[in-house]
Design a protein around this motif. Sequence first.
Motif, PDB file in Angstrom:
ATOM      1  N   LEU A  12      10.751   6.497   0.385  1.00 62.17           N
ATOM      2  CA  LEU A  12      11.184   7.547  -0.536  1.00 62.17           C
ATOM      3  C   LEU A  12      10.758   7.185  -1.947  1.00 62.17           C
ATOM      4  O   LEU A  12      10.709   6.006  -2.308  1.00 62.17           O
ATOM      5  N   ALA A  13      10.487   8.210  -2.755  1.00 62.70           N
ATOM      6  CA  ALA A  13      10.132   8.001  -4.152  1.00 62.70           C
ATOM      7  C   ALA A  13      11.071   8.797  -5.043  1.00 62.70           C
ATOM      8  O   ALA A  13      11.692   9.777  -4.613  1.00 62.70           O
ATOM      9  N   GLY A  14      11.159   8.377  -6.312  1.00 66.36           N
ATOM     10  CA  GLY A  14      11.980   9.087  -7.271  1.00 66.36           C
ATOM     11  C   GLY A  14      11.494   8.863  -8.682  1.00 66.36           C
ATOM     12  O   GLY A  14      10.578   8.060  -8.917  1.00 66.36           O
ATOM     13  N   THR A  15      12.114   9.555  -9.623  1.00 64.25           N
ATOM     14  CA  THR A  15      11.756   9.371 -11.024  1.00 64.25           C
ATOM     15  C   THR A  15      12.289   8.052 -11.570  1.00 64.25           C
ATOM     16  O   THR A  15      11.847   7.592 -12.622  1.00 64.25           O
ATOM     17  N   ASP A  16      13.260   7.460 -10.870  1.00 64.61           N
ATOM     18  CA  ASP A  16      13.738   6.115 -11.182  1.00 64.61           C
ATOM     19  C   ASP A  16      14.318   5.521  -9.906  1.00 64.61           C
ATOM     20  O   ASP A  16      14.381   6.198  -8.864  1.00 64.61           O
ATOM     21  N   LEU A  17      14.744   4.275  -9.983  1.00 67.58           N
ATOM     22  CA  LEU A  17      15.223   3.608  -8.772  1.00 67.58           C
ATOM     23  C   LEU A  17      16.509   4.219  -8.242  1.00 67.58           C
ATOM     24  O   LEU A  17      16.702   4.307  -7.022  1.00 67.58           O
TER      25      LEU A  17
ATOM     26  N   VAL B  16      11.213   3.226  -2.564  1.00 69.16           N
ATOM     27  CA  VAL B  16      12.114   2.463  -1.700  1.00 69.16           C
ATOM     28  C   VAL B  16      11.642   2.609  -0.260  1.00 69.16           C
ATOM     29  O   VAL B  16      11.505   3.731   0.241  1.00 69.16           O
ATOM     30  N   HIS B  17      11.372   1.493   0.390  1.00 70.56           N
ATOM     31  CA  HIS B  17      11.014   1.499   1.816  1.00 70.56           C
ATOM     32  C   HIS B  17      12.064   0.678   2.559  1.00 70.56           C
ATOM     33  O   HIS B  17      12.263  -0.502   2.258  1.00 70.56           O
ATOM     34  N   VAL B  18      12.763   1.324   3.505  1.00 69.18           N
ATOM     35  CA  VAL B  18      13.828   0.638   4.242  1.00 69.18           C
ATOM     36  C   VAL B  18      13.731   0.938   5.737  1.00 69.18           C
ATOM     37  O   VAL B  18      13.029   1.864   6.154  1.00 69.18           O
TER      38      VAL B  18
ATOM     39  N   PRO C 136       0.807  -1.232   0.000  1.00 70.12           N
ATOM     40  CA  PRO C 136       0.000   0.000   0.000  1.00 70.12           C
ATOM     41  C   PRO C 136       0.840   1.283   0.000  1.00 70.12           C
ATOM     42  O   PRO C 136       0.410   2.302  -0.557  1.00 70.12           O
ATOM     43  N   LEU C 137       2.017   1.266   0.631  1.00 67.30           N
ATOM     44  CA  LEU C 137       2.885   2.441   0.608  1.00 67.30           C
ATOM     45  C   LEU C 137       3.312   2.773  -0.821  1.00 67.30           C
ATOM     46  O   LEU C 137       3.345   3.941  -1.227  1.00 67.30           O
ATOM     47  N   HIS C 138       3.656   1.757  -1.577  1.00 69.61           N
ATOM     48  CA  HIS C 138       4.130   1.957  -2.941  1.00 69.61           C
ATOM     49  C   HIS C 138       3.004   2.480  -3.827  1.00 69.61           C
ATOM     50  O   HIS C 138       3.183   3.454  -4.567  1.00 69.61           O
TER      51      HIS C 138
END
Length: 220
Positions: free
Chosen positions: A160-165, A88-90, A72-74
């Motif tokens: 965290l999110a980004g335009t790519d990994l 990315v969830h860490v 659900p976070l993603h």
Amino acid sequence: MSTLDDLLAAGVRVVEEGLSPGSSGNLSVRAGDRIMISGTGAPLGRMRPENIAVLDLDGRHLDGAKPSKEWPLHVAFYRRDPRHQAVVHVHSPSAVAVACLEPWSEHSAVPPLTPYFVMRVGQTPLLPYRRPGDPALGEDLRTCPWELRGALLANHGSVLAGTDLNEAVDRAAELEEACRITLLTSGMPRRELDADAVAELARRWSSPWGERTTLSPARR
């Protein structure tokens, strides 16, 4: 590289950079109207194609392994902003430690101690505690009133999110460093960046700071 190769390589990177202790953490990348996400219990540094799940943008499982319980976070990040193409969830140690403290402010749990945190991550609100895997975690993130690229989950970790990994992992690493510096200077008469300096950095690097978001109908 394909999105699958990107995902496997990012798993290796988060382990090598000390961001994902043990078998914790999960990663995803968006490919059109599909999400590729690490499977439940998948060891990020040793993932294979069979450890990857495929979801649609509503979180429905379409193929592959059983998805991480944190899916659900993603999904929430992808629904917040179409510019987000990787998440990315860490449970990196310093970020978890700061997530156990009272937040620095309403809009950011982490203070602006370095320009790089403001430039690369920006404000990082603290979301309420929920048990791991609780779907409400995704709803908290999706409806958060602050513009954001990342958040701390109370007593849990970071997302965290980004335009790519690569960008998403870079931001996770920068947030971990910002949290480490926060802990190292805690209780000291430290010098934070002043409001004018933060505003200039945020403007130059199009980074969110002190900004609220207006949720579109699709994000409500």
